[in-house]
Design an enzyme around this catalytic site. Structure first.
Site, PDB file in Angstrom:
ATOM      1  N   SER A  22       0.865  -1.181   0.000  1.00 38.20           N
ATOM      2  CA  SER A  22       0.000   0.000   0.000  1.00 38.20           C
ATOM      3  C   SER A  22       0.900   1.229   0.000  1.00 38.20           C
ATOM      4  O   SER A  22       2.102   1.135   0.285  1.00 38.20           O
ATOM      5  CB  SER A  22      -0.843  -0.003   1.284  1.00 38.20           C
ATOM      6  OG  SER A  22      -1.505   1.225   1.471  1.00 38.20           O
TER       7      SER A  22
ATOM      8  N   TYR B 260      -1.993  -0.988  10.466  1.00 37.81           N
ATOM      9  CA  TYR B 260      -2.016  -1.087   8.995  1.00 37.81           C
ATOM     10  C   TYR B 260      -0.670  -0.620   8.429  1.00 37.81           C
ATOM     11  O   TYR B 260      -0.076  -1.297   7.577  1.00 37.81           O
ATOM     12  CB  TYR B 260      -3.167  -0.233   8.447  1.00 37.81           C
ATOM     13  CG  TYR B 260      -3.452  -0.498   6.982  1.00 37.81           C
ATOM     14  CD1 TYR B 260      -4.188  -1.612   6.587  1.00 37.81           C
ATOM     15  CD2 TYR B 260      -2.994   0.362   5.988  1.00 37.81           C
ATOM     16  CE1 TYR B 260      -4.457  -1.862   5.241  1.00 37.81           C
ATOM     17  CE2 TYR B 260      -3.258   0.116   4.647  1.00 37.81           C
ATOM     18  CZ  TYR B 260      -3.989  -0.994   4.277  1.00 37.81           C
ATOM     19  OH  TYR B 260      -4.239  -1.241   2.944  1.00 37.81           O
TER      20      TYR B 260
ATOM     21  N   LYS C 287       1.958  -2.944   6.303  1.00 37.77           N
ATOM     22  CA  LYS C 287       2.263  -2.677   4.899  1.00 37.77           C
ATOM     23  C   LYS C 287       3.740  -2.313   4.695  1.00 37.77           C
ATOM     24  O   LYS C 287       4.313  -2.634   3.647  1.00 37.77           O
ATOM     25  CB  LYS C 287       1.334  -1.596   4.339  1.00 37.77           C
ATOM     26  CG  LYS C 287      -0.134  -2.041   4.308  1.00 37.77           C
ATOM     27  CD  LYS C 287      -0.352  -3.294   3.445  1.00 37.77           C
ATOM     28  CE  LYS C 287      -1.813  -3.678   3.312  1.00 37.77           C
ATOM     29  NZ  LYS C 287      -2.019  -4.856   2.451  1.00 37.77           N
TER      30      LYS C 287
END
Ligand SMILES: NC(=O)c1ccc[n+]([C@@H]2O[C@H](COP(=O)([O-])OP(=O)(O)OC[C@H]3O[C@@H](n4cnc5c(N)ncnc54)[C@H](O)[C@@H]3O)[C@@H](O)[C@H]2O)c1
Length: 288
Positions: A143, A156, A160
């Site tokens: 991401s 998150y 990532k």
């Protein structure tokens, strides 16, 4: 890869959003498709639609965060089609938002288990198989959050960043070992998918609903952050556009795959700040 026709693509998180679009694009390229997902209803729907479109396809229900489910996925693929060639380690969840110190251990574990451990298990399971026949490509879904550090999304961001460095490390190792197995690290910006409804698949969630956050009172920083992200995702790219880029990256053996240019400047700025030892500025997308 020179041609995808007749080869087999395995896509984790393939029942929704980008993963489903990858399956559709690879099917149009004449590939056999293995759709892997934890959500049985969506998996059945995706498999039926692909089959109706003429694809040779199987669906395998499993949890990407469990090593044994990854092993079962490889076994089912070999059983149905003889080998895996393109492996998209794409299953992921948005995780819980909030200040990093306020999130529960369960919040941290859920996100890291699926987003990072899912890719680790996928690599440990599928790369030895690809090396054994020498014809393959691994696509990891990282991401922009693997290159920036927006506040209120720590699990998150951590997951990532982990996927980005793991992909880069894998690339170097395969080259050092003289392998021609390709690697693409997909780093999407905002894409219009079901990602903001990830809690539907969270273990232990009694009723699927909108993602909770472990942050602040309504109207606080976390709430505003979630609202902005939700809007950006609703106005994000179509998954099919990303699938087209992924298809081309596999064909041309492209490592870094970004979907938007608006993040180039914040990412470059971050690298400049690191080199200059300056404090980080807040990342935000910028028009060129
Ligand atoms: N949508 C975006 O803006 C965006 C941006 C950057 C990266 N990503 C990443 O793209 C990937 C795909 O997400 P999406 O946006 O298409 O969302 P999505 O929710 O539409 O699709 C994700 C799929 O993963 C599946 N999944 C969830 N937990 C799983 C598990 N434990 N095991 C197996 N499957 C599981 C879901 O059932 C779903 O089908 C994720 O890794 C996500 O982090 C999304």
């Amino acid at each position: 890869m020179d041609t995808l026709q007749g080869r087999t693509a395995v896509v984790t998180g393939g029942a929704s959003g980008m993963g489903r679009a990858f399956c559709e694009r690879f099917a149009r390229a004449g590939m056999r498709i293995v759709v892997a997902d934890v959500e049985q209803g969506a998996l059945d729907t995706a498999v039926a639609a692909l089959r109706e479109g003429g694809a040779e396809v199987i669906g395998v229900r499993g949890d990407a965060s469990r090593p044994e489910d990854n092993e079962a996925l490889l076994a089912a693929t070999i059983d149905a089609f003889g080998a895996a060639n393109v492996v998209c380690l794409n299953a992921g969840v948005s995780g819980t938002n909030g200040p990093s110190w306020k999130l529960s251990l369960d919040d941290w574990r859920w996100t890291l288990d699926v987003n990072l451990w899912g890719v680790i298990h996928g690599i440990r399971t599928f790369v030895p198989h690809l090396l054994s026949h020498g014809d393959g490509h691994v696509v990891t879904t990282a991401s922009i959050a693997g290159h920036t550090s927006s506040p209120y999304g720590a699990p998150y961001n951590v997951s990532k960043h982990g996927v980005a460095t793991l992909s880069e490390t894998l690339f170097h190792e395969l080259r050092k070992e003289g392998s021609t197995i390709g690697v693409t690290c997909l780093c999407p910006g905002f894409v219009n998918t079901n990602i903001m409804r990830s809690a539907r698949n969270r273990p232990g969630t009694a009723t699927p609903g909108p993602d909770a956050h472990g942050g602040d009172e309504a109207g606080g920083g976390t709430t505003r952050f979630i609202e902005v992200v939700r809007r950006m995702i609703e106005n994000g790219k179509a998954p099919a556009e990303v699938a087209e880029l992924v298809h081309d990256a596999v064909r041309t053996d492209q490592f870094w795959l970004f979907t938007d240019e608006v993040w180039d400047e914040p990412i470059s700025r971050r690298h400049r700040e690191i080199a200059e030892r300056s404090a980080p500025s807040t990342p935000a997308p910028r028009k060129r």
